[in-house]
Design a protein around this motif. Sequence first.
Motif, PDB file in Angstrom:
ATOM      1  N   ASN A 171       0.739  -1.012  -0.170  1.00  0.00           N
ATOM      2  CA  ASN A 171      -0.443  -0.266  -0.198  1.00  0.00           C
ATOM      3  C   ASN A 171       0.727   1.641  -0.352  1.00  0.00           C
ATOM      4  OD1 ASN A 171      -2.537  -1.234   0.002  1.00  0.00           O
ATOM      5  ND2 ASN A 171      -2.808  -1.214   2.149  1.00  0.00           N
ATOM      6  N   SER A 172       2.196   1.595   0.860  1.00  0.00           N
ATOM      7  CA  SER A 172       2.342   2.519   1.022  1.00  0.00           C
ATOM      8  C   SER A 172       3.041   2.631  -0.843  1.00  0.00           C
ATOM      9  CB  SER A 172       3.379   2.098   1.706  1.00  0.00           C
ATOM     10  OG  SER A 172       4.786   1.075   1.273  1.00  0.00           O
ATOM     11  N   ALA A 173       3.811   1.973  -1.077  1.00  0.00           N
ATOM     12  CA  ALA A 173       3.987   1.959  -2.055  1.00  0.00           C
ATOM     13  C   ALA A 173       3.574   1.768  -3.434  1.00  0.00           C
ATOM     14  CB  ALA A 173       5.631   0.700  -2.753  1.00  0.00           C
ATOM     15  N   GLY A 174       2.062   2.004  -3.422  1.00  0.00           N
ATOM     16  CA  GLY A 174       1.431   2.178  -4.210  1.00  0.00           C
ATOM     17  C   GLY A 174       1.246   0.962  -5.297  1.00  0.00           C
ATOM     18  N   LEU A 175       1.584  -0.310  -5.480  1.00  0.00           N
ATOM     19  CA  LEU A 175       1.999  -0.937  -5.901  1.00  0.00           C
ATOM     20  C   LEU A 175       0.670  -2.490  -6.489  1.00  0.00           C
ATOM     21  CD1 LEU A 175       5.535  -2.908  -4.576  1.00  0.00           C
ATOM     22  CD2 LEU A 175       4.419  -1.266  -6.671  1.00  0.00           C
ATOM     23  N   GLU A 176      -0.161  -2.296  -6.939  1.00  0.00           N
ATOM     24  CA  GLU A 176      -1.147  -3.593  -7.206  1.00  0.00           C
ATOM     25  C   GLU A 176      -0.742  -4.730  -6.570  1.00  0.00           C
ATOM     26  OE1 GLU A 176      -2.275  -3.820 -11.417  1.00  0.00           O
ATOM     27  OE2 GLU A 176      -2.012  -2.011 -12.048  1.00  0.00           O
ATOM     28  N   SER A 177       0.478  -5.531  -6.345  1.00  0.00           N
ATOM     29  CA  SER A 177       0.793  -6.499  -6.055  1.00  0.00           C
ATOM     30  C   SER A 177       1.795  -7.214  -5.392  1.00  0.00           C
ATOM     31  CB  SER A 177       0.633  -8.003  -7.183  1.00  0.00           C
ATOM     32  OG  SER A 177       1.248  -7.741  -8.286  1.00  0.00           O
ATOM     33  N   LEU A 178       2.410  -7.718  -4.671  1.00  0.00           N
ATOM     34  CA  LEU A 178       3.717  -7.819  -4.586  1.00  0.00           C
ATOM     35  C   LEU A 178       4.035  -9.160  -4.109  1.00  0.00           C
ATOM     36  CD1 LEU A 178       6.173  -6.154  -3.463  1.00  0.00           C
ATOM     37  CD2 LEU A 178       5.498  -5.784  -1.065  1.00  0.00           C
ATOM     38  N   PRO A 179       3.692  -9.683  -5.198  1.00  0.00           N
ATOM     39  CA  PRO A 179       4.635 -11.367  -4.503  1.00  0.00           C
ATOM     40  C   PRO A 179       5.665 -11.267  -4.009  1.00  0.00           C
ATOM     41  CG  PRO A 179       4.054 -11.063  -7.054  1.00  0.00           C
ATOM     42  CD  PRO A 179       4.508  -9.673  -6.280  1.00  0.00           C
ATOM     43  N   ALA A 180       5.399 -12.785  -3.001  1.00  0.00           N
ATOM     44  CA  ALA A 180       6.603 -13.009  -2.013  1.00  0.00           C
ATOM     45  C   ALA A 180       6.251 -14.683  -2.126  1.00  0.00           C
ATOM     46  CB  ALA A 180       6.195 -12.734  -0.362  1.00  0.00           C
ATOM     47  N   GLU A 181       7.819 -14.376  -1.393  1.00  0.00           N
ATOM     48  CA  GLU A 181       8.126 -16.232  -1.207  1.00  0.00           C
ATOM     49  C   GLU A 181       8.754 -16.204   0.252  1.00  0.00           C
ATOM     50  OE1 GLU A 181      11.277 -18.943  -2.118  1.00  0.00           O
ATOM     51  OE2 GLU A 181      10.859 -18.431  -3.698  1.00  0.00           O
ATOM     52  N   VAL A 182       7.850 -17.137   0.484  1.00  0.00           N
ATOM     53  CA  VAL A 182       8.857 -17.329   2.457  1.00  0.00           C
ATOM     54  C   VAL A 182       8.989 -17.719   2.608  1.00  0.00           C
ATOM     55  CG1 VAL A 182       7.878 -16.988   4.775  1.00  0.00           C
ATOM     56  CG2 VAL A 182       6.837 -15.493   2.774  1.00  0.00           C
ATOM     57  N   ARG A 183      10.476 -17.820   3.369  1.00  0.00           N
ATOM     58  CA  ARG A 183      10.449 -19.386   4.217  1.00  0.00           C
ATOM     59  C   ARG A 183      10.797 -19.142   5.740  1.00  0.00           C
ATOM     60  NH1 ARG A 183      15.323 -21.488  -0.304  1.00  0.00           N
ATOM     61  NH2 ARG A 183      13.095 -21.618  -2.342  1.00  0.00           N
ATOM     62  N   MET A 184      10.412 -20.164   6.514  1.00  0.00           N
ATOM     63  CA  MET A 184      10.464 -20.156   7.951  1.00  0.00           C
ATOM     64  C   MET A 184      11.692 -21.053   7.804  1.00  0.00           C
ATOM     65  SD  MET A 184       6.851 -19.411   8.376  1.00  0.00           S
ATOM     66  CE  MET A 184       5.889 -19.959   6.529  1.00  0.00           C
ATOM     67  N   LYS A 185      12.375 -20.932   9.147  1.00  0.00           N
ATOM     68  CA  LYS A 185      12.647 -21.925   9.660  1.00  0.00           C
ATOM     69  C   LYS A 185      12.850 -21.522  11.808  1.00  0.00           C
ATOM     70  CE  LYS A 185      17.487 -23.480  10.280  1.00  0.00           C
ATOM     71  NZ  LYS A 185      19.407 -23.380   9.598  1.00  0.00           N
ATOM     72  N   ALA A 186      12.505 -22.948  12.220  1.00  0.00           N
ATOM     73  CA  ALA A 186      12.384 -22.067  13.309  1.00  0.00           C
ATOM     74  C   ALA A 186      13.793 -22.193  14.541  1.00  0.00           C
ATOM     75  CB  ALA A 186      11.789 -23.613  14.728  1.00  0.00           C
ATOM     76  N   VAL A 187      13.985 -21.153  15.584  1.00  0.00           N
ATOM     77  CA  VAL A 187      15.469 -21.482  16.137  1.00  0.00           C
ATOM     78  C   VAL A 187      15.666 -22.435  17.059  1.00  0.00           C
ATOM     79  CG1 VAL A 187      16.315 -19.324  18.310  1.00  0.00           C
ATOM     80  CG2 VAL A 187      14.904 -18.116  17.077  1.00  0.00           C
ATOM     81  N   LYS A 188      16.650 -22.317  16.988  1.00  0.00           N
ATOM     82  CA  LYS A 188      17.329 -23.848  17.931  1.00  0.00           C
ATOM     83  C   LYS A 188      17.931 -23.235  19.186  1.00  0.00           C
ATOM     84  CE  LYS A 188      17.295 -26.778  14.053  1.00  0.00           C
ATOM     85  NZ  LYS A 188      18.305 -27.799  13.237  1.00  0.00           N
ATOM     86  N   HIS A 189      17.415 -24.004  20.107  1.00  0.00           N
ATOM     87  CA  HIS A 189      18.168 -22.611  21.469  1.00  0.00           C
ATOM     88  C   HIS A 189      18.934 -24.280  21.926  1.00  0.00           C
ATOM     89  CE1 HIS A 189      15.731 -18.982  21.844  1.00  0.00           C
ATOM     90  NE2 HIS A 189      14.439 -19.919  21.524  1.00  0.00           N
ATOM     91  N   ARG A 190      20.155 -23.867  22.766  1.00  0.00           N
ATOM     92  CA  ARG A 190      20.611 -25.026  22.416  1.00  0.00           C
ATOM     93  C   ARG A 190      19.794 -25.532  25.004  1.00  0.00           C
ATOM     94  NH1 ARG A 190      26.982 -22.919  23.415  1.00  0.00           N
ATOM     95  NH2 ARG A 190      26.980 -25.132  24.190  1.00  0.00           N
TER      96      ARG A 190
END
Length: 195
Positions: A171-190
Amino acid sequence: MRAVLRVVNRVLLGLIGLVLVVVGGAVLAVGLGANPPSWWIHDSRHDVLLDTAERTRWRDAGWWWPTVLGVLALLVLLALWWLVANLRRHRLTEVLIDTGDGEGALLRGRALEGVLADEATRLDGVSQAHVHLTGRRDAPETRVRLLLEPHVDPGTALSHLTTEALTHARNSAGLESLPAEVRMKAVKHRAERVS
């Protein structure tokens, strides 16, 4: 640049493949007993690729070795250019924004990436966010990598990212669409010992 690289890749791979299939098939056919044409490099199944006379024919010519080395150096440089062009990640440097008055404005790609990453990092349960803009300047696309805390549901994080950060950026850039490829990874705590 990307479309040109795709065309170059396809043409080069097609030509290399065609040459290898034709030469390999012809050598195989001669090796199996087929009669080659008179101009072919092999005369019979017991012929070698380069005999002694062919290997030493140009040895005494002064132009031979510089020409061979120059052609080989050119082939190595072209191969290195091809490799670097294929491995390089194409980052969008600017985004064209429609200002509504027939003109346009340019938004730095790094600025949009930084805002998107900051807003995504502020989402509940997101430890880190990296954003990379690709595509064309009039039709940008995003690649987002999120590092999630272990307690976060990935579906919820994705929903918040699309409805908040990506929607605000679009919306702020005034774009009709903004396709996204999202990759998620979980944090590994020791593991830590609790006393």
